[in-house]
Design a protein around this motif. Structure first.
Motif, PDB file in Angstrom:
ATOM      1  N   ASN A 166       9.120  -5.333  11.748  1.00  0.00           N
ATOM      2  CA  ASN A 166       8.264  -6.226  12.519  1.00  0.00           C
ATOM      3  C   ASN A 166       9.109  -6.931  13.579  1.00  0.00           C
ATOM      4  O   ASN A 166      10.311  -6.652  13.718  1.00  0.00           O
ATOM      5  CB  ASN A 166       7.520  -7.219  11.610  1.00  0.00           C
ATOM      6  CG  ASN A 166       8.422  -8.211  10.921  1.00  0.00           C
ATOM      7  OD1 ASN A 166       9.610  -8.334  11.223  1.00  0.00           O
ATOM      8  ND2 ASN A 166       7.866  -8.941   9.964  1.00  0.00           N
ATOM      9  N   ARG A 222       3.700   0.748   2.673  1.00  0.00           N
ATOM     10  CA  ARG A 222       3.481  -0.358   3.624  1.00  0.00           C
ATOM     11  C   ARG A 222       3.640  -1.664   2.866  1.00  0.00           C
ATOM     12  O   ARG A 222       2.897  -1.958   1.926  1.00  0.00           O
ATOM     13  CB  ARG A 222       2.080  -0.246   4.233  1.00  0.00           C
ATOM     14  CG  ARG A 222       1.793  -1.250   5.311  1.00  0.00           C
ATOM     15  CD  ARG A 222       2.717  -0.987   6.516  1.00  0.00           C
ATOM     16  NE  ARG A 222       2.534  -2.010   7.521  1.00  0.00           N
ATOM     17  CZ  ARG A 222       2.096  -1.798   8.740  1.00  0.00           C
ATOM     18  NH1 ARG A 222       1.806  -0.572   9.128  1.00  0.00           N
ATOM     19  NH2 ARG A 222       1.950  -2.782   9.576  1.00  0.00           N
ATOM     20  N   LYS A 273       0.860  -1.180   0.000  1.00  0.00           N
ATOM     21  CA  LYS A 273       0.000   0.000   0.000  1.00  0.00           C
ATOM     22  C   LYS A 273       0.900   1.236   0.000  1.00  0.00           C
ATOM     23  O   LYS A 273       1.855   1.318   0.777  1.00  0.00           O
ATOM     24  CB  LYS A 273      -0.879  -0.015   1.251  1.00  0.00           C
ATOM     25  CG  LYS A 273      -1.850   1.115   1.325  1.00  0.00           C
ATOM     26  CD  LYS A 273      -2.728   0.952   2.561  1.00  0.00           C
ATOM     27  CE  LYS A 273      -3.715   2.088   2.661  1.00  0.00           C
ATOM     28  NZ  LYS A 273      -4.531   1.976   3.888  1.00  0.00           N
ATOM     29  N   ASP A 289       3.810  -4.800   4.374  1.00  0.00           N
ATOM     30  CA  ASP A 289       3.194  -5.929   5.071  1.00  0.00           C
ATOM     31  C   ASP A 289       2.263  -5.373   6.139  1.00  0.00           C
ATOM     32  O   ASP A 289       2.518  -4.308   6.696  1.00  0.00           O
ATOM     33  CB  ASP A 289       4.312  -6.763   5.710  1.00  0.00           C
ATOM     34  CG  ASP A 289       3.800  -8.024   6.350  1.00  0.00           C
ATOM     35  OD1 ASP A 289       3.210  -7.912   7.444  1.00  0.00           O
ATOM     36  OD2 ASP A 289       4.004  -9.111   5.788  1.00  0.00           O
ATOM     37  N   ASP A 290       1.197  -6.098   6.449  1.00  0.00           N
ATOM     38  CA  ASP A 290       0.228  -5.649   7.450  1.00  0.00           C
ATOM     39  C   ASP A 290       0.619  -6.021   8.875  1.00  0.00           C
ATOM     40  O   ASP A 290      -0.153  -5.786   9.801  1.00  0.00           O
ATOM     41  CB  ASP A 290      -1.159  -6.222   7.142  1.00  0.00           C
ATOM     42  CG  ASP A 290      -1.780  -5.593   5.916  1.00  0.00           C
ATOM     43  OD1 ASP A 290      -1.453  -4.431   5.612  1.00  0.00           O
ATOM     44  OD2 ASP A 290      -2.598  -6.273   5.257  1.00  0.00           O
ATOM     45  N   GLU A 337       2.542  -6.146  12.617  1.00  0.00           N
ATOM     46  CA  GLU A 337       2.696  -5.130  13.653  1.00  0.00           C
ATOM     47  C   GLU A 337       4.084  -4.501  13.592  1.00  0.00           C
ATOM     48  O   GLU A 337       5.099  -5.206  13.495  1.00  0.00           O
ATOM     49  CB  GLU A 337       2.493  -5.762  15.028  1.00  0.00           C
ATOM     50  CG  GLU A 337       2.610  -4.773  16.161  1.00  0.00           C
ATOM     51  CD  GLU A 337       2.447  -5.412  17.523  1.00  0.00           C
ATOM     52  OE1 GLU A 337       2.625  -4.700  18.516  1.00  0.00           O
ATOM     53  OE2 GLU A 337       2.159  -6.622  17.590  1.00  0.00           O
TER      54      GLU A 337
END
Length: 65
Positions: free
Chosen positions: A36, A15, A2, A17-18, A20
């Protein structure tokens, strides 16, 4: 992936990877990497976007691949 441009903040955020975000590090002036828990880059923030040349942005994008 994204990609978001924040005009008010004069920033671009990619972004990858989604997951944390557990840590962030400014690796160059106005270039911040988000990591991450495994230490992998999952986000890239580029500040002062309007002050960067198109050639600089192309280089950043190619190096991120």
């Amino acid at each position: 992936m994204k990609i978001v441009v924040h005009k008010e903040d004069d920033a671009l955020y990619i972004r990858l990877d989604d997951g944390e975000i557990v840590e962030s590090e400014e690796v160059s002036e106005g270039i911040i990497l988000d990591f991450n828990s495994d230490g992998k880059v999952i986000g890239i923030e580029i500040l002062f976007l309007s002050q960067r040349s198109p050639d600089t942005l192309k280089k950043i994008m190619l190096e991120a691949v």
